[in-house]
Design a protein around this motif. Sequence first.
Motif, PDB file in Angstrom:
ATOM      1  N   VAL A 129      -4.765   4.866  -4.825  1.00  0.00           N
ATOM      2  CA  VAL A 129      -5.539   3.820  -4.260  1.00  0.00           C
ATOM      3  C   VAL A 129      -5.290   2.662  -5.145  1.00  0.00           C
ATOM      4  O   VAL A 129      -5.147   1.509  -4.882  1.00  0.00           O
ATOM      5  CB  VAL A 129      -6.996   4.130  -4.042  1.00  0.00           C
ATOM      6  CG1 VAL A 129      -7.788   3.034  -3.388  1.00  0.00           C
ATOM      7  CG2 VAL A 129      -7.132   5.358  -2.757  1.00  0.00           C
ATOM      8  N   ALA A 130      -5.856   3.038  -6.608  1.00  0.00           N
ATOM      9  CA  ALA A 130      -5.459   1.729  -7.675  1.00  0.00           C
ATOM     10  C   ALA A 130      -4.045   1.244  -7.303  1.00  0.00           C
ATOM     11  O   ALA A 130      -3.842   0.140  -7.423  1.00  0.00           O
ATOM     12  CB  ALA A 130      -5.842   2.767  -9.094  1.00  0.00           C
ATOM     13  N   LEU A 131      -3.087   2.131  -7.506  1.00  0.00           N
ATOM     14  CA  LEU A 131      -1.448   1.466  -7.395  1.00  0.00           C
ATOM     15  C   LEU A 131      -1.431   0.618  -6.091  1.00  0.00           C
ATOM     16  O   LEU A 131      -0.513  -0.070  -5.958  1.00  0.00           O
ATOM     17  CB  LEU A 131      -0.650   2.770  -7.659  1.00  0.00           C
ATOM     18  CG  LEU A 131      -0.502   3.286  -9.124  1.00  0.00           C
ATOM     19  CD1 LEU A 131       0.470   4.334  -9.101  1.00  0.00           C
ATOM     20  CD2 LEU A 131      -0.167   2.218 -10.052  1.00  0.00           C
ATOM     21  N   ALA A 132      -2.000   1.266  -5.076  1.00  0.00           N
ATOM     22  CA  ALA A 132      -1.837   0.508  -3.758  1.00  0.00           C
ATOM     23  C   ALA A 132      -2.140  -1.071  -3.929  1.00  0.00           C
ATOM     24  O   ALA A 132      -1.697  -1.755  -3.291  1.00  0.00           O
ATOM     25  CB  ALA A 132      -2.583   1.265  -2.500  1.00  0.00           C
ATOM     26  N   PHE A 133      -3.441  -1.192  -4.573  1.00  0.00           N
ATOM     27  CA  PHE A 133      -4.009  -2.523  -4.720  1.00  0.00           C
ATOM     28  C   PHE A 133      -3.001  -3.433  -5.621  1.00  0.00           C
ATOM     29  O   PHE A 133      -2.858  -4.458  -5.446  1.00  0.00           O
ATOM     30  CB  PHE A 133      -5.404  -2.407  -5.468  1.00  0.00           C
ATOM     31  CG  PHE A 133      -6.588  -2.430  -4.284  1.00  0.00           C
ATOM     32  CD1 PHE A 133      -6.968  -3.526  -3.820  1.00  0.00           C
ATOM     33  CD2 PHE A 133      -6.965  -1.002  -3.825  1.00  0.00           C
ATOM     34  CE1 PHE A 133      -8.012  -3.433  -2.811  1.00  0.00           C
ATOM     35  CE2 PHE A 133      -8.070  -0.997  -3.120  1.00  0.00           C
ATOM     36  CZ  PHE A 133      -8.543  -2.226  -2.489  1.00  0.00           C
ATOM     37  N   VAL A 134      -2.565  -2.550  -6.867  1.00  0.00           N
ATOM     38  CA  VAL A 134      -1.697  -3.169  -7.757  1.00  0.00           C
ATOM     39  C   VAL A 134      -0.356  -3.680  -7.081  1.00  0.00           C
ATOM     40  O   VAL A 134      -0.138  -4.880  -7.215  1.00  0.00           O
ATOM     41  CB  VAL A 134      -1.395  -2.099  -8.808  1.00  0.00           C
ATOM     42  CG1 VAL A 134      -0.361  -2.943  -9.819  1.00  0.00           C
ATOM     43  CG2 VAL A 134      -2.568  -2.161  -9.665  1.00  0.00           C
ATOM     44  N   PHE A 135       0.222  -2.941  -6.347  1.00  0.00           N
ATOM     45  CA  PHE A 135       1.477  -3.229  -5.677  1.00  0.00           C
ATOM     46  C   PHE A 135       1.118  -4.115  -4.514  1.00  0.00           C
ATOM     47  O   PHE A 135       2.061  -5.129  -4.288  1.00  0.00           O
ATOM     48  CB  PHE A 135       2.182  -2.209  -5.102  1.00  0.00           C
ATOM     49  CG  PHE A 135       3.091  -1.460  -6.175  1.00  0.00           C
ATOM     50  CD1 PHE A 135       4.366  -1.646  -6.658  1.00  0.00           C
ATOM     51  CD2 PHE A 135       2.473  -0.189  -6.785  1.00  0.00           C
ATOM     52  CE1 PHE A 135       4.881  -1.221  -7.555  1.00  0.00           C
ATOM     53  CE2 PHE A 135       3.289   0.689  -7.739  1.00  0.00           C
ATOM     54  CZ  PHE A 135       4.482   0.249  -8.100  1.00  0.00           C
ATOM     55  N   GLY A 136       0.031  -3.899  -4.002  1.00  0.00           N
ATOM     56  CA  GLY A 136      -0.212  -4.880  -2.812  1.00  0.00           C
ATOM     57  C   GLY A 136      -0.409  -6.477  -3.161  1.00  0.00           C
ATOM     58  O   GLY A 136      -0.018  -7.541  -2.896  1.00  0.00           O
ATOM     59  N   CYS A 168       0.841  -1.454   0.004  1.00  0.00           N
ATOM     60  CA  CYS A 168       0.213  -0.135   0.024  1.00  0.00           C
ATOM     61  C   CYS A 168       0.892   1.304  -0.050  1.00  0.00           C
ATOM     62  O   CYS A 168       0.447   2.233  -0.622  1.00  0.00           O
ATOM     63  CB  CYS A 168      -1.100  -0.076   1.221  1.00  0.00           C
ATOM     64  SG  CYS A 168      -2.100  -1.289   1.177  1.00  0.00           S
ATOM     65  N   ALA A 169       1.984   1.368   0.855  1.00  0.00           N
ATOM     66  CA  ALA A 169       3.003   2.325   0.883  1.00  0.00           C
ATOM     67  C   ALA A 169       3.565   2.657  -0.418  1.00  0.00           C
ATOM     68  O   ALA A 169       3.408   3.576  -1.035  1.00  0.00           O
ATOM     69  CB  ALA A 169       3.874   2.367   1.936  1.00  0.00           C
ATOM     70  N   ILE A 170       3.975   1.632  -1.195  1.00  0.00           N
ATOM     71  CA  ILE A 170       4.646   1.678  -2.347  1.00  0.00           C
ATOM     72  C   ILE A 170       3.751   2.463  -3.401  1.00  0.00           C
ATOM     73  O   ILE A 170       4.042   3.294  -4.380  1.00  0.00           O
ATOM     74  CB  ILE A 170       5.400   0.415  -2.952  1.00  0.00           C
ATOM     75  CG1 ILE A 170       6.311  -0.002  -2.083  1.00  0.00           C
ATOM     76  CG2 ILE A 170       5.804   0.401  -4.537  1.00  0.00           C
ATOM     77  CD1 ILE A 170       6.840  -1.447  -2.500  1.00  0.00           C
ATOM     78  N   LEU A 210      11.260  -5.275   2.436  1.00  0.00           N
ATOM     79  CA  LEU A 210      10.773  -4.154   2.009  1.00  0.00           C
ATOM     80  C   LEU A 210      10.197  -3.163   2.638  1.00  0.00           C
ATOM     81  O   LEU A 210      10.180  -1.787   2.465  1.00  0.00           O
ATOM     82  CB  LEU A 210       9.418  -4.806   1.167  1.00  0.00           C
ATOM     83  CG  LEU A 210       9.570  -5.591  -0.055  1.00  0.00           C
ATOM     84  CD1 LEU A 210       8.337  -6.667  -0.160  1.00  0.00           C
ATOM     85  CD2 LEU A 210       9.796  -4.900  -1.225  1.00  0.00           C
ATOM     86  N   VAL A 211       9.768  -3.325   4.078  1.00  0.00           N
ATOM     87  CA  VAL A 211       9.632  -2.544   5.086  1.00  0.00           C
ATOM     88  C   VAL A 211      10.758  -1.345   5.338  1.00  0.00           C
ATOM     89  O   VAL A 211      10.200  -0.283   5.501  1.00  0.00           O
ATOM     90  CB  VAL A 211       9.117  -3.408   6.436  1.00  0.00           C
ATOM     91  CG1 VAL A 211       8.888  -1.926   7.465  1.00  0.00           C
ATOM     92  CG2 VAL A 211       7.717  -4.000   6.041  1.00  0.00           C
ATOM     93  N   ALA A 212      11.939  -1.893   5.515  1.00  0.00           N
ATOM     94  CA  ALA A 212      12.957  -1.183   5.822  1.00  0.00           C
ATOM     95  C   ALA A 212      13.223  -0.166   4.656  1.00  0.00           C
ATOM     96  O   ALA A 212      13.599   1.141   4.767  1.00  0.00           O
ATOM     97  CB  ALA A 212      14.338  -1.945   5.880  1.00  0.00           C
TER      98      ALA A 212
END
Length: 219
Positions: free
Chosen positions: A63-70, A37-39, A184-186
């Motif tokens: 929001v759309a890209l949050a779903f895509v990357f998630g 979601c952050a990415i 990824l989080v780091a």
Amino acid sequence: MSEHAHHHVDHHSVAGHGDANINAMALSATLHCLTGCAIGEIAGLIVGTALGLSTLATIGLAVALAFVFGYALSTLPLLKAGLAVGTALSVVLAADSLSILTMEVVDNLVMAVIPGAMDAGLVNAVFWVSMMIALGVAFLAAYPVNRYLLRRGKGHALTHEYHHGAGTPSGARRFIPSFTTGTLVAAIAAFMIGGLVVSIAAELEDSGAGVHAQASVRT
């Protein structure tokens, strides 16, 4: 996915897992969704700002890209494990949709509540601090959702049984990147802190330039 496969996943994904293990799995699943979601959100905001889109259009893109990357971050490990693309996507859609949706709703509500957050530019400390707060609240909201799903053999429990699956040719697996959630989080944390530092530096520079300009006018 067949009914038998669903039963197999539901039965074995939670069997033998105590509350401690479920909590750990829920934590990992939530961090994984948070990263995607952050990415997606940051990428959407950067693209929207660069293209001069309206605030509403930029939020929609984020929001759309949050779903895509998630979805993408959850699909890659399944492809690496050997699942076919179609199977992996169907599993991920069932596993992650509610978690990502929860995060996006909460995240955007928090951003809307914080004064000036929605209108702050990328080179603005208010934006980065607000984003950190919003993602933190979204994490707290999504964690119990993932825990609830895991206890019922759903959510990320659906992906757990496929870590040693088969379906993607072994040669192709070598070209599928592997990212640990911790890495990824780091990376996201470093990027956001970097954005905050750059924003503060820019504001200090602008403030210093303003003071210098006023001093020049007085003299």
